[in-house]
Design a protein around this motif. Structure first.
Motif, PDB file in Angstrom:
ATOM      1  N   VAL A  46     -43.982 -30.825 -40.777  1.00 30.53           N
ATOM      2  CA  VAL A  46     -45.335 -30.463 -41.215  1.00 30.53           C
ATOM      3  C   VAL A  46     -45.780 -31.438 -42.293  1.00 30.53           C
ATOM      4  O   VAL A  46     -45.054 -31.709 -43.246  1.00 30.53           O
ATOM      5  CB  VAL A  46     -45.368 -29.018 -41.753  1.00 30.53           C
ATOM      6  N   VAL A  47     -47.008 -31.962 -42.138  1.00 25.77           N
ATOM      7  CA  VAL A  47     -47.553 -32.891 -43.127  1.00 25.77           C
ATOM      8  C   VAL A  47     -48.831 -32.370 -43.762  1.00 25.77           C
ATOM      9  O   VAL A  47     -49.294 -32.921 -44.749  1.00 25.77           O
ATOM     10  CB  VAL A  47     -47.805 -34.291 -42.530  1.00 25.77           C
ATOM     11  N   GLY A  48     -49.406 -31.317 -43.218  1.00 25.05           N
ATOM     12  CA  GLY A  48     -50.617 -30.753 -43.797  1.00 25.05           C
ATOM     13  C   GLY A  48     -50.866 -29.355 -43.261  1.00 25.05           C
ATOM     14  O   GLY A  48     -50.485 -29.027 -42.140  1.00 25.05           O
ATOM     15  N   VAL A  49     -51.518 -28.530 -44.075  1.00 18.52           N
ATOM     16  CA  VAL A  49     -51.810 -27.148 -43.707  1.00 18.52           C
ATOM     17  C   VAL A  49     -53.243 -26.836 -44.108  1.00 18.52           C
ATOM     18  O   VAL A  49     -53.694 -27.233 -45.173  1.00 18.52           O
ATOM     19  CB  VAL A  49     -50.839 -26.174 -44.420  1.00 18.52           C
ATOM     20  N   THR A  50     -53.966 -26.116 -43.236  1.00 24.31           N
ATOM     21  CA  THR A  50     -55.313 -25.641 -43.542  1.00 24.31           C
ATOM     22  C   THR A  50     -55.261 -24.129 -43.636  1.00 24.31           C
ATOM     23  O   THR A  50     -54.701 -23.473 -42.755  1.00 24.31           O
ATOM     24  CB  THR A  50     -56.308 -26.052 -42.428  1.00 24.31           C
ATOM     25  N   LYS A  51     -55.850 -23.602 -44.723  1.00 24.76           N
ATOM     26  CA  LYS A  51     -55.863 -22.157 -44.907  1.00 24.76           C
ATOM     27  C   LYS A  51     -57.290 -21.642 -44.809  1.00 24.76           C
ATOM     28  O   LYS A  51     -58.219 -22.300 -45.237  1.00 24.76           O
ATOM     29  CB  LYS A  51     -55.267 -21.780 -46.256  1.00 24.76           C
ATOM     30  N   THR A  52     -57.416 -20.453 -44.245  1.00 21.35           N
ATOM     31  CA  THR A  52     -58.697 -19.755 -44.188  1.00 21.35           C
ATOM     32  C   THR A  52     -58.495 -18.385 -44.793  1.00 21.35           C
ATOM     33  O   THR A  52     -57.712 -17.597 -44.309  1.00 21.35           O
ATOM     34  CB  THR A  52     -59.183 -19.595 -42.724  1.00 21.35           C
ATOM     35  N   GLY A  53     -59.162 -18.155 -45.918  1.00 16.72           N
ATOM     36  CA  GLY A  53     -58.947 -16.882 -46.606  1.00 16.72           C
ATOM     37  C   GLY A  53     -57.577 -16.843 -47.244  1.00 16.72           C
ATOM     38  O   GLY A  53     -57.155 -16.985 -47.817  1.00 16.72           O
ATOM     39  N   GLY A  54     -56.576 -16.820 -47.237  1.00 13.62           N
ATOM     40  CA  GLY A  54     -55.253 -16.919 -47.766  1.00 13.62           C
ATOM     41  C   GLY A  54     -54.238 -17.048 -46.657  1.00 13.62           C
ATOM     42  O   GLY A  54     -53.072 -17.067 -46.905  1.00 13.62           O
TER      43      GLY A  54
END
Length: 75
Positions: A46-54
């Motif tokens: 994993v090189v990046g993560v997108t969060k929506t709301g928590g």
């Protein structure tokens, strides 16, 4: 979700078990993943993560063997 030593203990016919074979622990881990309906992608970092709301809504990863470039997984 129950406590790991309790679930491993059931494998050995005991209430709890704190010493166990690696294969038994792996089986319990796979049960947890299946019960939680978690998507597991092996061989990627994993090189990046997108969060929506928590909550995580997507993640970017690349194949560690360099074979497939860069992938985005939407959850």
């Amino acid at each position: 979700m129950d406590f790991l030593p309790a679930r491993v203990g059931r494998h050995y016919g005991k209430l709890e078990q704190w010493i166990f074979e690696p294969g038994v622990a792996e089986g319990v881990f796979k049960q947890y993943i299946q019960e939680g309906k978690v998507k597991v992608v092996y061989g990627h970092a994993v090189v990046g993560v997108t969060k929506t709301g928590g909550a995580i809504s997507s993640c970017s990863a690349f194949a560690v063997d360099g074979s497939s470039g860069f992938d985005i997984y939407r959850l």
